[in-house]
Design a protein around this motif. Sequence first.
Motif, mmCIF file in Angstrom:
data_model
loop_
_atom_site.group_PDB
_atom_site.id
_atom_site.type_symbol
_atom_site.label_atom_id
_atom_site.label_comp_id
_atom_site.label_asym_id
_atom_site.label_seq_id
_atom_site.Cartn_x
_atom_site.Cartn_y
_atom_site.Cartn_z
ATOM 1 N N PHE A 1 16.644 -69.486 12.455
ATOM 2 C CA PHE A 1 17.482 -69.010 13.563
ATOM 3 C C PHE A 1 17.912 -70.209 14.402
ATOM 4 O O PHE A 1 17.350 -71.304 14.283
ATOM 5 C CB PHE A 1 16.715 -68.054 14.483
ATOM 6 C CG PHE A 1 16.396 -66.710 13.881
ATOM 7 C CD1 PHE A 1 17.408 -65.878 13.420
ATOM 8 C CD2 PHE A 1 15.078 -66.258 13.820
ATOM 9 C CE1 PHE A 1 17.115 -64.624 12.895
ATOM 10 C CE2 PHE A 1 14.774 -65.004 13.294
ATOM 11 C CZ PHE A 1 15.792 -64.188 12.825
ATOM 12 N N ASN B 1 17.141 -70.680 17.361
ATOM 13 C CA ASN B 1 15.965 -71.147 18.116
ATOM 14 C C ASN B 1 14.912 -71.779 17.201
ATOM 15 O O ASN B 1 13.787 -72.026 17.628
ATOM 16 C CB ASN B 1 15.379 -70.003 18.941
ATOM 17 C CG ASN B 1 14.912 -68.844 18.083
ATOM 18 O OD1 ASN B 1 14.651 -69.012 16.890
ATOM 19 N ND2 ASN B 1 14.804 -67.655 18.670
ATOM 20 N N GLN C 1 24.316 -67.357 11.607
ATOM 21 C CA GLN C 1 22.998 -66.774 11.397
ATOM 22 C C GLN C 1 22.712 -66.555 9.917
ATOM 23 O O GLN C 1 21.590 -66.638 9.467
ATOM 24 C CB GLN C 1 22.986 -65.432 12.138
ATOM 25 C CG GLN C 1 21.678 -64.714 12.115
ATOM 26 C CD GLN C 1 21.069 -64.722 13.504
ATOM 27 O OE1 GLN C 1 20.871 -65.754 14.131
ATOM 28 N NE2 GLN C 1 20.795 -63.546 14.015
ATOM 29 N N THR D 1 13.195 -70.719 14.687
ATOM 30 C CA THR D 1 12.100 -69.965 14.087
ATOM 31 C C THR D 1 12.590 -69.391 12.761
ATOM 32 O O THR D 1 13.789 -69.305 12.498
ATOM 33 C CB THR D 1 11.636 -68.809 14.998
ATOM 34 O OG1 THR D 1 12.733 -67.911 15.194
ATOM 35 C CG2 THR D 1 11.170 -69.348 16.349
HETATM 36 C C1 LIG Z 1 14.579 -66.485 17.949
HETATM 37 O O1 LIG Z 1 15.840 -65.870 17.661
HETATM 38 C C2 LIG Z 1 15.733 -64.650 16.954
HETATM 39 C C3 LIG Z 1 17.144 -64.222 16.556
HETATM 40 O O2 LIG Z 1 18.022 -64.307 17.606
HETATM 41 C C4 LIG Z 1 14.998 -63.638 17.801
HETATM 42 O O3 LIG Z 1 14.902 -62.421 17.111
HETATM 43 C C5 LIG Z 1 13.608 -64.173 18.120
HETATM 44 O O4 LIG Z 1 12.961 -63.303 18.983
HETATM 45 C C6 LIG Z 1 13.706 -65.552 18.760
HETATM 46 N N1 LIG Z 1 12.357 -66.107 18.859
HETATM 47 C C7 LIG Z 1 11.910 -66.719 19.942
HETATM 48 C C8 LIG Z 1 10.531 -67.236 19.891
HETATM 49 O O5 LIG Z 1 12.605 -66.850 20.927
#
Ligand SMILES: *[C@@H]1O[C@H](CO)[C@@H](O)[C@H](O)[C@H]1NC(C)=O
Length: 530
Positions: free
Chosen positions: A487, A489, A372, A491
């Motif tokens: 991240f 994911n 991370q 973002t």
């Molecule tokens: C993406 O991952 C981050 C960190 O784990 C989290 O805070 C965030 O909500 C996630 N965003 C989505 C759109 O899932």
Amino acid sequence: MEAKEVKDAKPKFGWCWLLLVSVIAILVIAAGVFTIVKDFKGSKKNPASHHSGPVVKKYADALEIALQFFDVQKSGKLVNNRIAWRGDSGLQDGIERNLDLSKGMYDAGDLMKFGFPMAFGATMLSWAILEYGEHMKAAKQLRHAQDSLKWITDFLINAHPSENVLYVQVGDPELDHECWERPETTRERRPLTQVNASFPGTEVAAETAAAMASASLVFKKINSYYSHILLEHAQALFAFADTYRGSYSVSIPQVQNYYNSTGYGDELLWAATWLYHATKDLSYLEYVTELNGQQFANWGNPTWFSWDDKHAGTHVLLSRVNIFGAKGILSEENLDLQMYRKTSEAIMCQLLPDSPTATSSRTESGLIWVSQWNCLQHAMASAFLAVLYSDYMVTSQISTLYCHGKLYNPADLRNFAISQADYILGNNPTKMSYLVGYGSNYPQYVHHRGASIPINANTSCKDGFMWLDSINPNPNVAVGAVVGGPFLNETYIDSRSNWMQAEPTTYNSALVVGLLSSLVRSSLAVESFT
Ligand SMILES: *[C@@H]1O[C@H](CO)[C@@H](O)[C@H](O)[C@H]1NC(C)=O
Ligand SMILES: *[C@@H]1O[C@H](CO)[C@@H](O)[C@H](O)[C@H]1NC(C)=O
Ligand SMILES: *[C@@H]1O[C@H](CO)[C@@H](O)[C@H](O)[C@H]1NC(C)=O
Ligand SMILES: *[C@@H]1O[C@H](CO)[C@@H](O)[C@H](O)[C@H]1NC(C)=O
């Protein structure tokens, strides 16, 4: 400015190159004799020709931007400053011990000089210049890369005032992090921290030796006196690191909260490998192939290349020796070098996205993603190793890489590296370039004191935090910064208080410079280092 870089900076050719040069000479003499070219290309024993295509504008432009972050990070009395919002700083650093530690570079968004990652950045910048200096020259960036490297090695030389003393930190990270100030205006105390025979720091001394040994090769043809000095320091530091074995994280527990080292065996091998390249002294090769290799090399177990873990870099750098050969190597040593090469192949097989042993440490759209905090460092470092290994294969006409029954070729490795570079430059789900200043959409809230504070601000230590907390974008562009990255994911939160994602580091820039310079042209037959 570029004129000085021409020919004299070119490494001396190994035998393969002598061969190539002679062939070219024959060609020039007997112009028009086309059959020679055909024969030459057809022969398995000859190196691949220097078929580096035209400069790829995208990577050349990105390289020009990336190199500017070293100017953003410079401490000391600036020379030919390219960054309008930067000025002199850190001029008193080292004065309490009668040392000039004013140069070097700030580590990240703070005002610390941390010797361990700074030295790693220098080693990586050297490696990039040694392998891809020709590409940098084609993009008119070689001079900037050399100047940035020297800014760090000038500091490292002064940080090593006697055989068994190395200053590894300027500034107190706790004091530093209690303030939010520009380097030009800070008035905080900047104490020095050293390692020595009683409180050793094997990894930091060895990494510094690696930086100086590799830089001595970079400067060999440009400034032989300077190169010689670097090599002397490198050898002395390696002896210090090896004789007084102990981790700096144990000697100086405070560093555990910043750049905690998880072991020094990798740095010993890495430093010895660079010293071998710089000196051709076989005792350094013996060092990595005999007991120390068995104890520290972790053969067969790929790990992620980073400021803390130099195993993967060592495997690839020793594959260079195995692939291109070296004089005077004994057969047992060669067997051990084979182990390094096999481990490099295992690393490459993990990186290739569709290989049977492909790592699952990646995002959905393919970015290598391991942690991370500053996730991009692993993507950049892995991609650099992949393109380099690909070019070693091209140079030695090794056409296939076996990964558990599947066959790959050098282009597959290069394409993997391109995928990582392109992701960083904006080909990703957020459509954001993580290289600040590149493209039209890049982070505006980089976690960086100097970039976030207007040059005419009157704030000091505590009230300076208003600039960290401000809702406005940074008033100054930290051009060339590579932020921590997205991240898992994919973002990214563009916020100054999001330091895990939004803080750039100086060694990140060394990694991206290596990667981008490797891609500036389509391919390269790498040359001998000396
Ligand atoms: C993406 O991952 C981050 C960190 O784990 C989290 O805070 C965030 O909500 C996630 N965003 C989505 C759109 O899932
Ligand atoms: C050796 O280094 C330790 C740790 O930085 C330091 O506390 C000590 O003062 C140093 N020794 C000398 C003689 O300076
Ligand atoms: C630093 O690394 C060592 C060795 O891996 C580990 O034992 C220690 O807990 C780490 N310290 C911190 C603060 O994470
Ligand atoms: C700094 O202080 C001076 C004099 O007190 C004032 O004129 C100026 O506007 C201040 N600058 C900022 C950015 O606050």
